[in-house]
Scaffold this motif. Structure first.
Motif, mmCIF file in Angstrom:
data_model
loop_
_atom_site.group_PDB
_atom_site.id
_atom_site.type_symbol
_atom_site.label_atom_id
_atom_site.label_comp_id
_atom_site.label_asym_id
_atom_site.label_seq_id
_atom_site.Cartn_x
_atom_site.Cartn_y
_atom_site.Cartn_z
ATOM 1 N N LYS A 98 0.817 -1.216 0.000
ATOM 2 C CA LYS A 98 0.000 0.000 0.000
ATOM 3 C C LYS A 98 0.846 1.259 0.000
ATOM 4 N N ASP A 99 0.168 2.380 -0.113
ATOM 5 C CA ASP A 99 0.797 3.700 -0.095
ATOM 6 C C ASP A 99 1.848 3.833 -1.209
ATOM 7 N N GLU B 154 4.802 16.595 -8.767
ATOM 8 C CA GLU B 154 3.537 15.859 -8.861
ATOM 9 C C GLU B 154 3.694 14.377 -8.535
ATOM 10 N N ILE C 272 4.161 12.524 -5.824
ATOM 11 C CA ILE C 272 3.374 11.946 -4.727
ATOM 12 C C ILE C 272 1.893 11.901 -5.117
ATOM 13 N N GLU C 273 1.441 12.980 -5.797
ATOM 14 C CA GLU C 273 0.035 13.044 -6.200
ATOM 15 C C GLU C 273 -0.292 11.947 -7.220
ATOM 16 N N ASN D 284 -0.434 8.689 -5.530
ATOM 17 C CA ASN D 284 -1.668 8.458 -4.768
ATOM 18 C C ASN D 284 -2.860 8.023 -5.619
ATOM 19 N N TRP E 221 -1.659 3.890 -6.523
ATOM 20 C CA TRP E 221 -1.596 2.694 -5.666
ATOM 21 C C TRP E 221 -2.942 2.043 -5.367
ATOM 22 N N PRO E 222 -4.036 2.805 -5.217
ATOM 23 C CA PRO E 222 -5.302 2.067 -5.024
ATOM 24 C C PRO E 222 -5.660 1.198 -6.231
ATOM 25 N N LYS E 223 -5.265 1.646 -7.429
ATOM 26 C CA LYS E 223 -5.555 0.868 -8.634
ATOM 27 C C LYS E 223 -4.666 -0.380 -8.695
ATOM 28 N N ALA F 123 -7.397 -1.121 -2.252
ATOM 29 C CA ALA F 123 -8.229 -0.720 -3.380
ATOM 30 C C ALA F 123 -9.436 0.090 -2.929
ATOM 31 N N GLY F 124 -9.263 0.919 -1.911
ATOM 32 C CA GLY F 124 -10.337 1.802 -1.452
ATOM 33 C C GLY F 124 -11.467 1.091 -0.724
ATOM 34 N N ARG G 172 -5.652 12.612 2.910
ATOM 35 C CA ARG G 172 -4.708 12.314 1.843
ATOM 36 C C ARG G 172 -4.719 13.429 0.804
ATOM 37 N N GLU H 233 -1.273 15.200 -0.874
ATOM 38 C CA GLU H 233 -1.287 15.798 -2.201
ATOM 39 C C GLU H 233 -1.280 17.318 -2.141
#
Lengths: 438, 303
Positions: free
Chosen positions: A199-200, A395, A397-398, A401, A404-406, B247-248, B259, B264
């Motif tokens: 994660k992260d 950009e 880190i953005e 973000n 990583w969820p994908k 995955a949320g 976050r 960000e």
């Protein structure tokens, strides 16, 4: 009277001894240097040396803040927003530095060129953002592959593996071999062949280095995200396959560095790609069940023939608003000095000065510590030849973000690797476009 | 003329006396609110302070309204809140009733009951994260040793199990808030109606259902209002245990907002999200206060 004479003599001796042992750090009598430093057990031994600089210069160091890097990052962003950058020296990191814009000065011209020349050239170039040396690297980090030696010496494993995969069982040279061996060694839920942080920014870093090792790139030359290429899908599929084959613990999508480190030390993981800082822990019988059984090889190669080498350096920077940049520069020179890097190298942190690498390895060999010497040599090679940073843009880190969820969604089976990367690419493209790249 | 002035001065007096309070309120509450409302109408980035002056109307809000990830987090937060608060109420009520029955060691037990509240949510998060680690965690190792399963149960990865684990940690930490408030209610309860009911032949269930519980409900609603605000802004615990992933699957409003705002640095958009999410808190508080008033009225009628 006699006491006074002794004191005077003592002081004279100290004065004589100082120039012989230490560099001249200048004199800043009565000045208080305000600093924000990264905190944590492995970083503290260096701070115990600070009184030496105070004694040499007559200045005082006030540690205004001491937090982990992510907390410190939030605090610095708040300082930027509130206009309260009223401190002089801050801990920094090559991955974070590009976000901060111009709040830190260019150290070229402030730090003596002969001092900068003593550093590993790659570490200095990775610390440079838009041609400005915004940070002086304190220690570097890169990952290599730790493994349990006994597994590779076991005759039954050797014959069994050869029968199944048609080649000899040996510590892996490529990531495809890692996959074979991880699946071969796994016996869930008691034993797993491999593990990864899930994660992260951590999982994104692992994906990113695999992408590069497979010959892919995050962005094209116009800063369009291109990580959903064939190389990207192959990189993500590596993690997906291992997860589906149950060759990694089922909880990995929630793992960060502590989980993987403690997991390998628990003796139930065969192969572990991890940072150099863990090596002492893994080989310490008080903390680790694999102590004495730890092998290490350079990080394996991807399908592009390149080794994974996601890397970064912890560093120090000086703020633009600092009221005594000379004192701050002196403090930075002191913190990253030869002697202090030796202090940190003995604790297992990877130095950024060329000579410290050489002398630390010699010292470990001289002390009969073959394991630490071997670790140092392996990491020296990968820092010199394999290491690369994430794209040094604000950009990063953005973008990370939205990615990583994908990546997680693909790993746990909610999306295919291609779908996940396409979705992340679309979001990353918006961020880059918003930021004015294209 | 003079008289008129004097009258006016007398009329002004209360306002003048209240002025320091009003000024403080404006400074401490209104100003930050107006400021954050303004930032939500700009592309404000923490690392680029100048962006504070670019007015972009409702672009942040329009983006959020079209963002399904946000609404998923919104709905998940409501579900989490509902489940956690009801569980805490049921368990807290049970504990309060049990402790109320004890005659010896009640004080000691009351203190022990408060222990979970004394830990920082971050520590509780780490503790439960370790307990629920699929590989080296205590829960799975215990289940496997007892022969109840030969699988590694993905407590923090499976969507339902992960929400269950987080809810359990939240309930473990905060049930005592309900217990302590309901216990206070029980202590304050008059004995007469209870005795009268018993004389009239009510069984213990009837006494509880028709006398004890209605009396306790105002206390329960106060606890619920407080806890609904607490849970709606749940952050530390979730951030440590799953950080909204994988995955949320466990993304709540504040992990998302934090976050966006800090990692960000997009504080403008984060504030827009925060404004929408305060609607949630306002709705819950309004609901519980309405219930509180109704419960009080009911008690008034019963007397």
């Amino acid at each position: 009277m006699k006491l006074k004479a002794t004191l005077v003599l003592g002081t004279a001796l100290v004065a004589l001894a100082l120039p012989a042992t230490a560099q001249d750090y200048g004199t800043f009598d009565g000045y208080t240097l305000r600093v924000k430093l990264i905190g944590g057990a492995q970083y503290e031994p260096l701070y115990a040396e600070i009184p030496k600089w105070e004694a040499a210069t007559g200045a005082k160091v006030e540690i205004v803040s001491s937090k982990n890097h992510f907390e410190l990052d939030k605090e610095i962003k708040q300082d930027i927003a509130a206009g309260t950058l009223d401190w002089c020296v801050g801990s920094n990191h090559t991955s974070f530095a590009p976000q901060y814009g111009d709040i830190y000065i260019d150290l070229n011209g402030v730090i003596a060129p002969e001092v900068i020349a003593d550093f590993v050239p790659l570490a200095i170039s990775q610390s440079t953002v838009n041609d400005r040396l915004v940070q002086l690297p304190r220690h570097s980090d890169v990952s290599n592959l730790f493994y349990q030696k006994s597994l590779y010496e076991d005759e039954a494993n050797k014959t069994g593996f050869k029968e199944k995969y048609g080649y000899d069982l040996a510590p892996p040279e490529t990531w495809n071999q890692v996959k074979d061996q991880a699946i071969f060694f796994s016996n869930p839920p008691d034993f797993y062949g491999f593990q990864f942080v899930g994660k992260d920014e951590a999982v994104n870093g692992r994906f990113y280095e695999m992408l590069v090792a497979n010959g892919g790139a995050m962005f094209d030359e116009n800063w369009n995200p291109t990580f959903n290429s064939a190389a990207g899908v192959e990189a993500l599929q590596f993690f997906v396959d291992l997860y589906e084959a149950k060759a990694v613990p089922v909880g990995v999508p929630n793992y960060t560095w502590d989980d993987t480190g403690l997991g390998f030390a628990s003796g139930s993981i065969a192969l572990n790609l991890d940072w150099g800082g863990w090596s002492t822990f893994f080989n310490d019988p008080a903390n680790s069940k694999v102590a004495g059984n730890v092998g290490l090889v350079r990080a394996p190669m991807g399908s592009g023939g390149k080794r994974t080498g996601w890397s970064g350096s912890h560093s120090f920077s000086i703020t633009e608003g600092c009221d005594n940049k000379e004192a701050a520069a002196s403090f930075l020179t002191f913190l990253t000095s030869y002697d202090n890097q030796m202090v940190e190298a003995r604790k297992g942190l990877l130095p950024t000065r060329t000579q410290v690498w050489v002398d630390a390895i010699a010292e470990f060999e001289g002390a009969g510590n073959a394991f630490s010497a071997e670790v140092m040599k392996t990491f020296q090679t990968s820092m010199a030849e394999d290491a690369f940073t994430p794209p040094l843009i604000p950009e990063w880190i953005e973008v990370s973000n939205v990615m990583w969820p994908k990546l997680q969604a693909a790993i746990v089976g909610d999306m295919t690797a291609q779908e996940a990367l396409d979705a992340a690419q679309a979001e990353a493209a918006v961020i880059m476009s918003d930021a004015g790249y294209n | 003329m003079i008289r008129a002035l004097t009258t006016r001065r007398t009329e002004m007096a209360p306002f003048l006396l209240l002025l320091p309070a009003i000024a403080t309120m404006l400074f401490v509450v209104a100003l930050p609110l107006v400021f954050s409302l303004w930032t939500s109408l700009t592309p404000y980035k923490l690392t680029k302070p100048d962006t504070l002056y670019d007015f972009i109307w409702f672009r942040n809000y329009i983006r959020i309204f079209a963002d399904w990830d946000f609404w998923e987090a919104f709905l998940r937060t409501i579900a989490f809140l509902t489940v956690a608060i009801n569980l805490e109420f049921a368990l807290g009520l049970g504990i309060a009733l049990l402790i109320n029955k004890i005659t010896w060691g009640q004080r000691g037990l009351r203190t022990i009951m408060m222990f979970p509240m004394m830990f920082s949510p971050i520590l509780v998060g780490f503790q439960f994260k370790f307990l629920f680690n699929d590989h080296i965690g205590v829960v799975n190792n215990a289940l496997q040793s007892l022969g109840l399963t030969d699988q590694a149960i993905p407590w923090l990865v499976d969507a339902n199990l992960a929400m269950f684990s987080i809810t359990l940690a939240e309930v473990w930490m905060s049930t005592s808030v309900f217990a302590i408030l309901l216990l206070a209610g029980l202590f304050a309860m008059p004995r007469d109606p209870l005795e009268a009911a018993r004389v009239d032949g009510c069984n213990p269930w009837q006494v509880f259902r028709h006398i004890t519980l209605p009396f306790l409900m105002p206390f329960a609603y106060i606890a619920m209002a407080i806890r609904s605000l607490d849970v709606a802004r749940a952050y530390d615990l979730v951030a440590v245990m799953t950080d909204g992933g994988p995955a949320g699957r466990t993304e709540l409003l504040w992990t998302l907002i934090a976050r966006t705002g800090y990692d960000e640095a997009k504080m403008g958009q984060a504030n827009a999200m925060a404004y929408i999410s305060t609607i949630l808190s306002v709705l819950f508080t309004w609901h519980f206060y309405r219930k509180l008033v109704a419960a009080r009225r009911y008690m008034g009628g019963a007397e």
